[in-house]
Write a protein that holds these residues in place. Structure first.
Motif, PDB file in Angstrom:
ATOM      1  N   UNK A  39      46.819  37.971  56.933  1.00  0.00           N
ATOM      2  CA  UNK A  39      46.295  39.311  57.211  1.00  0.00           C
ATOM      3  C   UNK A  39      44.831  39.442  56.817  1.00  0.00           C
ATOM      4  N   UNK A  40      44.424  38.720  55.782  1.00  0.00           N
ATOM      5  CA  UNK A  40      43.048  38.758  55.313  1.00  0.00           C
ATOM      6  C   UNK A  40      42.721  37.410  54.705  1.00  0.00           C
ATOM      7  N   UNK A  41      41.491  36.937  54.945  1.00  0.00           N
ATOM      8  CA  UNK A  41      41.064  35.642  54.435  1.00  0.00           C
ATOM      9  C   UNK A  41      39.600  35.733  54.042  1.00  0.00           C
ATOM     10  N   UNK A  42      39.306  35.408  52.789  1.00  0.00           N
ATOM     11  CA  UNK A  42      37.917  35.341  52.348  1.00  0.00           C
ATOM     12  C   UNK A  42      37.711  34.042  51.592  1.00  0.00           C
ATOM     13  N   UNK A  43      36.517  33.495  51.707  1.00  0.00           N
ATOM     14  CA  UNK A  43      36.171  32.254  51.020  1.00  0.00           C
ATOM     15  C   UNK A  43      34.768  32.415  50.460  1.00  0.00           C
ATOM     16  N   UNK A 159      34.958  42.622  55.395  1.00  0.00           N
ATOM     17  CA  UNK A 159      34.838  41.359  54.680  1.00  0.00           C
ATOM     18  C   UNK A 159      36.156  40.658  54.443  1.00  0.00           C
ATOM     19  N   UNK A 160      37.240  41.378  54.395  1.00  0.00           N
ATOM     20  CA  UNK A 160      38.496  40.826  53.911  1.00  0.00           C
ATOM     21  C   UNK A 160      38.613  41.138  52.436  1.00  0.00           C
ATOM     22  N   UNK A 161      39.789  40.957  51.901  1.00  0.00           N
ATOM     23  CA  UNK A 161      40.079  41.353  50.526  1.00  0.00           C
ATOM     24  C   UNK A 161      39.713  40.242  49.551  1.00  0.00           C
ATOM     25  N   UNK A 162      39.158  40.640  48.418  1.00  0.00           N
ATOM     26  CA  UNK A 162      39.006  39.756  47.263  1.00  0.00           C
ATOM     27  C   UNK A 162      39.761  40.422  46.116  1.00  0.00           C
ATOM     28  N   UNK A 163      40.279  39.611  45.217  1.00  0.00           N
ATOM     29  CA  UNK A 163      41.045  40.168  44.125  1.00  0.00           C
ATOM     30  C   UNK A 163      41.024  39.273  42.914  1.00  0.00           C
ATOM     31  N   UNK A 164      41.327  39.873  41.758  1.00  0.00           N
ATOM     32  CA  UNK A 164      41.482  39.117  40.528  1.00  0.00           C
ATOM     33  C   UNK A 164      42.326  39.902  39.534  1.00  0.00           C
ATOM     34  N   UNK A 165      42.895  39.182  38.592  1.00  0.00           N
ATOM     35  CA  UNK A 165      43.747  39.798  37.576  1.00  0.00           C
ATOM     36  C   UNK A 165      42.911  40.716  36.690  1.00  0.00           C
TER      37      UNK A 165
END
Length: 171
Positions: A39-43, A159-165
């Motif tokens: 569904x979303x891809x970021x690099x 941009x697509x999703x970025x995430x972190x804990x």
């Protein structure tokens, strides 16, 4: 027999990999082979020496399939770490969008007012259009776009999703 995507929960996976030609294709291939959509891809490059990138993938699937994909990702040689943020608990997700809206008169004023409410920033303006930059959750951006459609939405880039804990995790 071709498998189609079964109902399942949304998962946000982060994958730290060596910057190596073809690794993104291999990772995407694991999803494609099982009939699951990304569904979303970021690099993005995350190391000072440009040797390591972080890939964030959002997908939907039943837990057993996500576990299988995760196990297979971990076996790829250039993969350093795979984290399922959804399973790990509290995490932060953000997306960025550039949104072009055309309009004059009252529609122009209303677009600016709504942008201010959503904390969207004007990054380009002409006498007949704006380009707004907005960051936030996918839901926030979706709400902003729905309102802008009524006012003259022209173009969207996401941009697509970025995430972190959240917080500091023990190593």
């Amino acid at each position: 027999m071709k498998m189609t995507q079964a109902a399942g929960e949304r998962h946000v996976l982060t994958i730290e990999v060596d910057n190596e030609a073809g690794i993104l294709a291999k990772i995407a291939g694991l999803f494609t082979a099982r009939g699951y959509n990304i569904d979303s891809l970021t690099v993005a490059d995350i190391s000072e020496d440009h040797a390591v990138s972080r890939i964030t993938i959002v997908t939907n699937g039943p837990p057993p399939v996500i576990d299988q994909i995760r196990a297979q990702l971990e076996r790829l040689v250039p993969v350093h770490q795979v984290t399922d943020l959804t399973e790990q608990g509290a995490h932060v997700e953000r997306e960025l969008a550039l949104v072009k809206v055309a309009g004059t008169g009252d529609k122009r004023v209303e677009a600016l007012r709504i942008a201010e409410l959503f904390r969207a920033k004007v990054v380009d303006t002409t006498t007949s259009s704006f380009v707004f930059e907005i960051t936030g959750t996918t839901e926030k951006i979706g709400s902003f776009l729905a309102l802008m459609r009524e006012l003259g939405l022209v173009e969207v880039g996401r941009s697509g999703i970025v995430g972190m804990m959240r917080g500091v995790q023990d190593a």
